[in-house]
Design an enzyme around this catalytic site. Structure first.
Site, PDB file in Angstrom:
ATOM      1  N   GLU A  78       0.823  -1.206   0.000  1.00  0.00           N
ATOM      2  CA  GLU A  78       0.000   0.000   0.000  1.00  0.00           C
ATOM      3  C   GLU A  78       0.860   1.260   0.000  1.00  0.00           C
ATOM      4  O   GLU A  78       0.556   2.235  -0.682  1.00  0.00           O
ATOM      5  CB  GLU A  78      -0.962   0.006   1.202  1.00  0.00           C
ATOM      6  CG  GLU A  78      -2.161  -0.923   1.046  1.00  0.00           C
ATOM      7  CD  GLU A  78      -1.835  -2.397   1.246  1.00  0.00           C
ATOM      8  OE1 GLU A  78      -0.726  -2.714   1.745  1.00  0.00           O
ATOM      9  OE2 GLU A  78      -2.676  -3.258   0.905  1.00  0.00           O
ATOM     10  N   HIS A  97     -12.358  -5.500   7.580  1.00  0.00           N
ATOM     11  CA  HIS A  97     -13.065  -5.325   6.316  1.00  0.00           C
ATOM     12  C   HIS A  97     -14.290  -4.457   6.554  1.00  0.00           C
ATOM     13  O   HIS A  97     -15.298  -4.600   5.887  1.00  0.00           O
ATOM     14  CB  HIS A  97     -13.483  -6.680   5.727  1.00  0.00           C
ATOM     15  CG  HIS A  97     -12.334  -7.550   5.354  1.00  0.00           C
ATOM     16  ND1 HIS A  97     -11.640  -8.297   6.271  1.00  0.00           N
ATOM     17  CD2 HIS A  97     -11.726  -7.769   4.165  1.00  0.00           C
ATOM     18  CE1 HIS A  97     -10.670  -8.959   5.664  1.00  0.00           C
ATOM     19  NE2 HIS A  97     -10.693  -8.657   4.392  1.00  0.00           N
TER      20      HIS A  97
END
Lengths: 385, 451
Positions: free
Chosen positions: A116, A187
């Site tokens: 990322e 999530h």
């Protein structure tokens, strides 16, 4: 992080939040996206709410299809646009980049290694040389390795470059966010408040397919600042509405009054707007003569303070609703601004309905996040104060 | 989310269908071949290692059994070319003299500014002593169209690429001529053309940015063949190479075939931390191979070695449609880390003195110049004197110049001033007007009206 994420991908997720509601449920019924007034179920209302010509054609799309349509429009509008991230090439784990590599080539649509910080750093560098990179972070929960690149680099790039005129304004970082019913700790998150504390980036969250396309195209082409674009993933398949086929934009600096009202103002953004809408319907049905104003911030920072203040000066009461936790959340900023800017108009304390200050434990989600009942209760309390 | 497992299973096949553009020939070649194991094969064909031989000898590969990567050198510490039979240097004597003067300029400026900081006339400074050869030598191999991302000890790169003493001093004193509009700490230089991105303090963040920038240059070159071939040069120290961004940047540059040259200045120390506490492998160069990146280690005190390696690195970076290169330049940080550091707290003074005397990029090139009859003690004295005079002149002028107007504290956060920023500027102005004795505005351009 990667092994766990891989495991989580094995789980098949139903598209909407599951409420194991008791049969007596009146408020916390599942949201019926096919009948909610927040979506354009026909094309007829599009031209009045969006700045598009009457002749514009539209297609019924869900949120991921609308994002895909926006990305396709962006890639064909300018060869400066690039799209990349983890698993973007085959269409993306949420299907947002379906067919785009085939159409636009692997030079402009491609996979990156699983990093990322690398993805966002790469985007900054490309933007600094004049490209319009659209980077994808697979889940907002995994943006934190890139936090340094966003906060210290992307956000401060133009400021520190000063008179050289160089900036990274062409970049957009997209990320699916929010709860899906069973996303648990990693999530489910919505870290918009963390980014809203960072001068130099714009933070955007759409609530619907047509809004997503207009805001995303605006983020890519109309605003020359780094944009954090957060997509409520529970809406990817659930929210379906008519979306204009052509290029159109929605400005990033304006909130939208979704529903006018005189008695209380509710400020929210993203998926909870549907919960607010359901709670408002219940209240207005029950308390005749009461009408509630609902405002979608759309852009979380820098935000449209004037629209909110104008509303509260009229209604005298305000509630802020968001999914991310209450402590130091967007609600704190909105509430503080309201008490500063509309103090003499307030007839009740500004209420915040938001996630509790805990993590999104798997089996506890429906108790942790705001639901229709909590919003309903907040409206009642605020009206009866 | 629900489709992941299904789609993931077909990923390699799809990728093979999608990728075969000339642009991705290397990757496509690897993907399009079947990855199944043939019966009787002597090698593994796992997708993650497609050409690995089987072995029945269980042996762990031990880094200390491997020979260390050699250090490329052109001239020895006496300024004599090591390889007598080699062809002549492909640089004119005129250029070499410019390099020498550029190294000297940085060195002279360092001494003056370090002292100025000690006198409190400057908030902060970092010298380049011992590393002038790396920055000037490598920058000499770049074109003005190439893009540089630096860490902070690369004043020589700026000097070689046309930054003037006036520019250096404007930045150091954060005055109204500063490109950074008075916002950055000293030595955080930046220029638009030749593009040297403004330096930022967070270490290694520039590395993945350099990869992305190089990818952009490559794409722009493909889209417009009239554009000159351009690379990105990215500088960092061996300490910064421990950051995650180093890993991210090199790996992404390799997988996306980016025309970028990574130049690591390995000077033995990250502030107080010696390399033994920074890593246990063979320096930074050994890592390049792990990423599939062409790599070389050079003697950073030998400006010819640095220049030649960089020139070749630039050529390689532009070959095959673009690929990254890693250059590890070895040197010794003879100075303190910064003006906030006393390095004798963690290393012996005698060791530093030894390095200063024994080897130094400036002295080495001076010896070569003297051997060639291009330099002598008189020229050295007069050049140093003139440089010092120029530095002091620009120093004085920059110090006297006013700071930018106060509004620059708020501008450039976004492209446009936000409504919130306008409100805050008004509020600050109200405070400044109400409490005029509490704030010193005279050193800012336009005073109160600068807001």
């Amino acid at each position: 992080m990667p092994p766990l994420r891989a495991i989580s991908k094995l789980i098949r997720h139903p598209p909407c939040r599951l409420y194991s509601a008791a049969s007596s449920t009146r408020l916390n019924a599942p949201i019926d996206y096919r009948s909610t007034p927040l979506l354009h179920h026909t094309s007829s209302s599009l031209s009045s709410s969006l700045d598009i010509p009457d002749t514009a054609t539209s297609t019924s799309l869900n949120l991921y299809q609308a994002i895909n349509s926006a990305l396709r429009t962006a890639l064909s509008t300018s060869n400066q646009v690039m799209l990349f991230g983890e698993d973007v090439a085959f269409g993306g784990v949420f299907r947002c980049s379906m067919n785009l590599q085939t159409e636009f080539g692997s030079e402009r649509v491609f996979n990156t290694p699983l990093t990322e910080q690398g993805i966002v750093g790469f985007a900054i560098g490309a933007a600094a040389e004049g490209m319009k990179p659209v980077a994808e972070i697979q889940f907002a929960d995994y943006v934190f390795p890139a936090f340094d690149q966003i906060v210290n680099e992307a956000a401060k790039f133009r400021y520190r470059e000063g008179a050289t005129g160089v900036h990274a304004g062409g970049m957009v970082v997209r990320m699916p966010c929010g709860a899906v019913g069973h996303g648990a700790l990693y999530h489910s998150q919505s870290p918009e408040a963390l980014f809203a504390h960072v001068p130099g980036v714009q933070v955007v969250m759409p609530r619907s397919p047509s809004q997503a396309k207009g805001l995303l195209l605006s983020a890519i082409f109309e605003h020359n600042n780094p944009v954090i674009f957060m997509e409520p993933k529970i809406l990817y398949r659930a929210a379906v509405e008519h979306v204009p086929n052509e290029y159109y934009t929605i400005p990033l600096n304006q909130a939208e009054v979704i529903k006018p009202g005189n008695d209380v103002t509710i400020v929210s953004y993203g998926q909870p707007l549907y919960l607010c809408s359901a709670a408002i319907a219940a209240i207005e049905k029950e308390m005749k003569g009461v009408n509630v104003e609902l405002i979608d911030l759309r852009t979380i920072y820098p935000w449209d303070r004037q629209t909110v203040l104008d509303s509260v000066r009229k209604t005298g009461r305000a509630i802020v609703v968001h999914e991310s936790m209450i402590n130091y959340g967007v609600g704190a900023e909105v509430a503080a601004t309201i008490q500063d800017g509309a103090f003499l108009n307030l007839e009740a304390p500004v209420k915040r309905v938001a996630g509790w200050s805990t993590h999104t434990g798997l089996t506890y989600e429906k108790f942790i996040l705001p639901d229709v009942t909590r919003i309903y209760d907040a409206i009642k309390q605020t009206l009866e104060y | 989310m629900s489709l992941n497992i299904v789609r993931r299973a077909v990923l390699p096949l799809r990728r093979a269908r999608i990728l075969p553009s000339p642009f991705n020939a290397r990757i496509a070649g690897r993907c399009s071949s079947s990855i199944s194991q043939r019966p009787g094969s002597d090698r593994v064909r796992f997708p993650g290692a497609v050409n690995s031989k089987f072995t029945s000898q269980m042996s762990f590969i031990n880094a200390s059994d491997m020979p260390n990567i050699p250090t490329y050198r052109v001239m020895d510490s006496d300024g004599v070319l090591v390889e007598k039979t080699r062809e002549a240097l492909n640089v004119s004597n005129e250029n070499i003299l410019t390099w020498y003067k550029n190294m000297l300029t940085v060195s002279v400026m360092d001494v003056v500014m370090f002292e100025a900081q000690r006198q409190g006339r400057l908030s902060f400074y970092m010298v380049s002593a011992g590393e002038e050869g790396i920055s000037v030598g490598s920058a000499a191999a770049l074109t003005p169209d190439d893009v540089v991302f630096a860490q902070y000890r690369e004043a020589g790169v700026f000097q070689q690429r046309g930054f003037t003493l006036h520019d250096f001093m404007s930045q150091l004193f954060a005055n109204s001529n500063d490109n950074g509009r008075g916002r950055n700490m000293p030595v955080h230089y930046g220029s638009n053309y030749p593009r040297n991105h403004t330096i930022s303090s967070p270490l290694a963040t520039q590395i993945p940015q350099a990869s992305g920038a190089a990818y952009a240059l490559k794409l722009q070159g493909l889209q417009d063949p009239n554009k000159p071939p351009r690379i990105v040069a990215c500088y960092f120290g061996e300490g910064a190479a421990s950051e995650g961004d180093f890993h991210a940047g090199l790996n992404i540059a390799a997988t996306r075939s980016c025309p970028v040259v990574f130049i690591c200045r390995n000077n033995g120390f990250a502030i107080s931390t010696p390399t033994l506490e920074q890593y246990r492998g063979d320096g930074i160069a050994s890592r390049g191979l792990g990423y599939g990146i062409d790599t070389i280690r050079v003697d950073g005190n030998d400006i010819f070695a640095v220049y030649e390696a960089m020139q070749e690195a630039r050529r390689v970076a532009l070959s095959d449609g673009g690929k990254p290169v890693l250059v590890e330049a070895m040197s010794y940080r003879v100075s303190h880390h910064s003006t906030s550091d006393d390095s004798f707290a963690y290393r012996a003074r005698v060791e530093v003195e030894d390095w200063k005397r024994r080897d130094n990029p400036i002295i080495r090139l001076r010896k070569w110049l003297e051997n060639e009859g291009l330099w002598n003690e008189d020229l050295e004295q007069s050049t140093r004197e003139e440089l010092r005079k120029n530095v002091l002149k620009e120093f004085g002028a920059a110090e006297r110049l006013k700071k930018p107007p106060i509004r620059e504290a708020f501008t450039d956060v976004y492209e446009e001033l936000t409504e919130e920023a306008q409100d805050q500027m008004k509020e600050l102005k109200r405070i400044l007007e109400k409490y005029p004795n509490e704030y010193d505005l005279h050193q800012f351009e336009e005073g109160i009206n600068g807001l």
